[in-house]
Design an enzyme around this catalytic site. Sequence first.
Site, PDB file in Angstrom:
ATOM      1  N   ARG A 169       0.823  -1.214   0.000  1.00 56.42           N
ATOM      2  CA  ARG A 169       0.000   0.000   0.000  1.00 56.42           C
ATOM      3  C   ARG A 169       0.857   1.265   0.000  1.00 56.42           C
ATOM      4  O   ARG A 169       0.327   2.369  -0.139  1.00 56.42           O
ATOM      5  CB  ARG A 169      -0.916   0.021   1.220  1.00 56.42           C
ATOM      6  CG  ARG A 169      -1.898  -1.120   1.258  1.00 56.42           C
ATOM      7  CD  ARG A 169      -2.792  -0.998   2.457  1.00 56.42           C
ATOM      8  NE  ARG A 169      -3.615   0.180   2.382  1.00 56.42           N
ATOM      9  CZ  ARG A 169      -4.789   0.258   1.774  1.00 56.42           C
ATOM     10  NH1 ARG A 169      -5.275  -0.812   1.183  1.00 56.42           N
ATOM     11  NH2 ARG A 169      -5.461   1.370   1.748  1.00 56.42           N
ATOM     12  N   GLU A 171      -2.752  -4.113 -21.932  1.00 61.77           N
ATOM     13  CA  GLU A 171      -2.369  -4.654 -20.627  1.00 61.77           C
ATOM     14  C   GLU A 171      -0.918  -5.166 -20.656  1.00 61.77           C
ATOM     15  O   GLU A 171      -0.160  -4.969 -19.699  1.00 61.77           O
ATOM     16  CB  GLU A 171      -3.349  -5.777 -20.244  1.00 61.77           C
ATOM     17  CG  GLU A 171      -3.041  -6.499 -18.951  1.00 61.77           C
ATOM     18  CD  GLU A 171      -2.992  -5.599 -17.723  1.00 61.77           C
ATOM     19  OE1 GLU A 171      -3.429  -4.439 -17.795  1.00 61.77           O
ATOM     20  OE2 GLU A 171      -2.477  -6.066 -16.685  1.00 61.77           O
ATOM     21  N   LYS A 206       1.893  -3.740 -18.102  1.00 57.02           N
ATOM     22  CA  LYS A 206       2.687  -4.611 -17.230  1.00 57.02           C
ATOM     23  C   LYS A 206       4.162  -4.368 -17.474  1.00 57.02           C
ATOM     24  O   LYS A 206       4.950  -4.246 -16.552  1.00 57.02           O
ATOM     25  CB  LYS A 206       2.321  -6.063 -17.540  1.00 57.02           C
ATOM     26  CG  LYS A 206       2.094  -6.988 -16.435  1.00 57.02           C
ATOM     27  CD  LYS A 206       0.895  -6.839 -15.545  1.00 57.02           C
ATOM     28  CE  LYS A 206       0.415  -5.493 -15.188  1.00 57.02           C
ATOM     29  NZ  LYS A 206      -0.864  -5.407 -14.564  1.00 57.02           N
ATOM     30  N   GLU A 234       5.314  -0.832 -16.103  1.00 56.53           N
ATOM     31  CA  GLU A 234       5.277  -0.565 -14.662  1.00 56.53           C
ATOM     32  C   GLU A 234       6.318  -1.343 -13.882  1.00 56.53           C
ATOM     33  O   GLU A 234       6.802  -0.861 -12.866  1.00 56.53           O
ATOM     34  CB  GLU A 234       3.869  -0.768 -14.073  1.00 56.53           C
ATOM     35  CG  GLU A 234       3.408  -2.198 -13.957  1.00 56.53           C
ATOM     36  CD  GLU A 234       2.078  -2.315 -13.196  1.00 56.53           C
ATOM     37  OE1 GLU A 234       1.276  -3.162 -13.582  1.00 56.53           O
ATOM     38  OE2 GLU A 234       1.856  -1.580 -12.222  1.00 56.53           O
ATOM     39  N   LYS A 277      -0.351  -0.282  -4.561  1.00 59.56           N
ATOM     40  CA  LYS A 277      -1.361  -1.263  -4.951  1.00 59.56           C
ATOM     41  C   LYS A 277      -2.753  -0.663  -4.984  1.00 59.56           C
ATOM     42  O   LYS A 277      -3.534  -0.911  -5.885  1.00 59.56           O
ATOM     43  CB  LYS A 277      -1.313  -2.421  -3.954  1.00 59.56           C
ATOM     44  CG  LYS A 277      -2.271  -3.563  -4.285  1.00 59.56           C
ATOM     45  CD  LYS A 277      -1.826  -4.268  -5.541  1.00 59.56           C
ATOM     46  CE  LYS A 277      -2.693  -5.449  -5.899  1.00 59.56           C
ATOM     47  NZ  LYS A 277      -2.400  -5.893  -7.280  1.00 59.56           N
TER      48      LYS A 277
HETATM   49  O1  M6R Z   1      -7.904  -1.811  -7.442  1.00 62.05           O
HETATM   50  P1  M6R Z   1      -8.232  -1.370  -8.845  1.00 62.05           P
HETATM   51  O2  M6R Z   1      -8.479  -2.511  -9.739  1.00 62.05           O
HETATM   52  O3  M6R Z   1      -9.333  -0.371  -8.886  1.00 62.05           O
HETATM   53  O4  M6R Z   1      -6.924  -0.633  -9.322  1.00 62.05           O
HETATM   54  C1  M6R Z   1      -6.893   0.093 -10.519  1.00 62.05           C
HETATM   55  C2  M6R Z   1      -5.478   0.307 -10.983  1.00 62.05           C
HETATM   56  O5  M6R Z   1      -4.772   1.125 -10.080  1.00 62.05           O
HETATM   57  C3  M6R Z   1      -4.719  -1.024 -11.117  1.00 62.05           C
HETATM   58  O6  M6R Z   1      -5.417  -1.881 -11.970  1.00 62.05           O
HETATM   59  C4  M6R Z   1      -3.300  -0.808 -11.666  1.00 62.05           C
HETATM   60  O7  M6R Z   1      -3.344  -0.297 -12.952  1.00 62.05           O
HETATM   61  C5  M6R Z   1      -2.571  -2.126 -11.629  1.00 62.05           C
HETATM   62  N1  M6R Z   1      -2.116  -2.409 -10.301  1.00 62.05           N
HETATM   63  C6  M6R Z   1      -1.435  -2.194 -12.570  1.00 62.05           C
HETATM   64  O8  M6R Z   1      -0.850  -3.455 -12.562  1.00 62.05           O
END
Ligand code: M6R
Length: 600
Positions: free
Chosen positions: A30, A473, A477, A480, A595
């Site tokens: 977090r 996607e 990936k 990031e 996260k």
């Molecule tokens: O918890 P969420 O699915 O709402 O999060 C949205 C994005 O922050 C999340 O999908 C982010 O793009 C991924 N952790 C990337 O791998």
Amino acid sequence: MCGIIGYVGTDRGDDAIEVLLDGLSQLEYRGYDSAGIALADGGIAVHKREGELSALESTLSPERFDGDSIGIGHTRWSTHGPPSDANAHPHTDAEERVAVVHNGIIENYQSIRDELAAAGVAFRSETDTEVVPHLIAGFLDEGLDHEAAFRAAIDRLEGSYAIAAVFDGTETVYAVRNESPLVLGVGDDGHFLASDVPAFIEYTDRVIYLDDGQFARLTPAELVVTDGDGRELEPSIETISWDPDDAGKSGYDHYMRKEINEQPAALRECFRGRLDELSGRIDVPELDELGPVETVTFVACGTSYHAAMFGARLLREQGIPAHAFLASEFGADVVPIDSTSIVVGVTQSGETADTMRAIREANRAGATTVALTNVVGSSAARETDHVLYIRAGPEISVAATKTFASQQAALTMFAAAVTDRRSRDLVRELRAVPDRIQSILDTSSAREIAETYRGSGAYFFIGRGYHYPVALEGALKMKEITYEHAEGFAAGELKHGPLALVSEETPVFAVATGDGPLAEKTIGNVKEVEARGTPVVAVTDGRSDVGRYADHVLEVPATSPVASSIVANVQLQLVAYWTANELGRPIDKPRNLAKSVTVE
Ligand code: M6R
């Protein structure tokens, strides 16, 4: 988006230092730019450090704190003020009568800060949080007791917060929640609070999810939940069914690798009780009361947005107008929403601020709202009319992997359920997805591809139809976790601009399965790329001859277009993972990211 933990133990309980450090290690996803704890046995002792939790741990000798049984802890993702020892939580008042940890954003902190500064308070950090202990101290000076001072201070705050506080001289942790996650743990020898269950699951599996506006008082003997007016409530205690090991690395070097490998099991869990092979029916009782579905609007961010694009396409293919919107761009000026609308928030965590804002706006407009989420009791689950859980289990790595696959699977079931589509073929294809993914996990040559192309100038990903969100996607990936430049494109768009970027230094990953017109057109795009000397990696089931024009092939088992997009994505996850591994990146905690993104 920070992580908070709190603990009060009985004489037989564990040492607070152990519980807090264990909990913070589970919450580091977090935020991890600083960490701190406050122990409150006989005076408040605050220890905090910029950097990952290990930096804090290196300054502590836990034996010093043997027997301490009460404390709070925090792992930070900066919003107000850069990472530093001073900005790390906990924050205290000048006389260290109270220590506070906070997750969220206090929107009116500047005016409170100005007011307190004018009254002579000296601030030691740039955080919004620091106003809280100073406010509490002011109310203590006015003669209020600890609980009353805590409540009076919270009354002054606007914004989102999960806050925990300990006071000098009492064995009590006070807490409150508003628009930021906070869960309580009910133990035999002590009580817990945290932003997320994995922080204390090792100690207890009995939990209480606080609602917005609720307060909690934790002592060794009791755990009391009250409403904003101080009335005692009788919250329900739920038992979590996770194995504590599920929240650990189980021998893998990284959570991401573990979570990629968990996809077959996660998908089986997602399908459990929902697929009927005999009738071809997909049964999702959670959606039984949804009513007629005329149009569907998806709101989501990041990886979840890519899943939402996939879901919208599925619905459109079945005759229901559907669109996916980035939650941060969603609003009445973008798409009209009223009581006839169905708005689906796709969010793994169920706490993403942009997505929650969009859901709340849809609720205010009278829409029927649905959460497609992984986290039971999350804000999204509680603030929508219907919830479809994706059942992926805890995902710790910042990079979403298994939750994307489970979102795709759940959206496929969502689309079939709301259109009352019966298809034995579809049910069979879905049922086979876990084994197909397993065969990729067992045989993938992604690691060799990663070694070959590590250090390229950029990585491009292309796909059409259901593979377009997969291309996006794959690029997300890659960027990031490797910090390399990566972009995903609809394959047909290449020639409208991005083709100018391709060179011998920029591998292009082309996702093309089946032998239909979309695969054929993608082959055309691959030829355009190949003609420019650009290396091509085809992700294919071998049913078209895209492999002939590629330098490398990542194989996927042949299946339907919908199922193959769930399956093909796994190869791209593995390429990103192994590339990041080759480059020595901190895979589970990429820089600048967290996260759960609980700020807009
Ligand atoms: O918890 P969420 O699915 O709402 O999060 C949205 C994005 O922050 C999340 O999908 C982010 O793009 C991924 N952790 C990337 O791998």
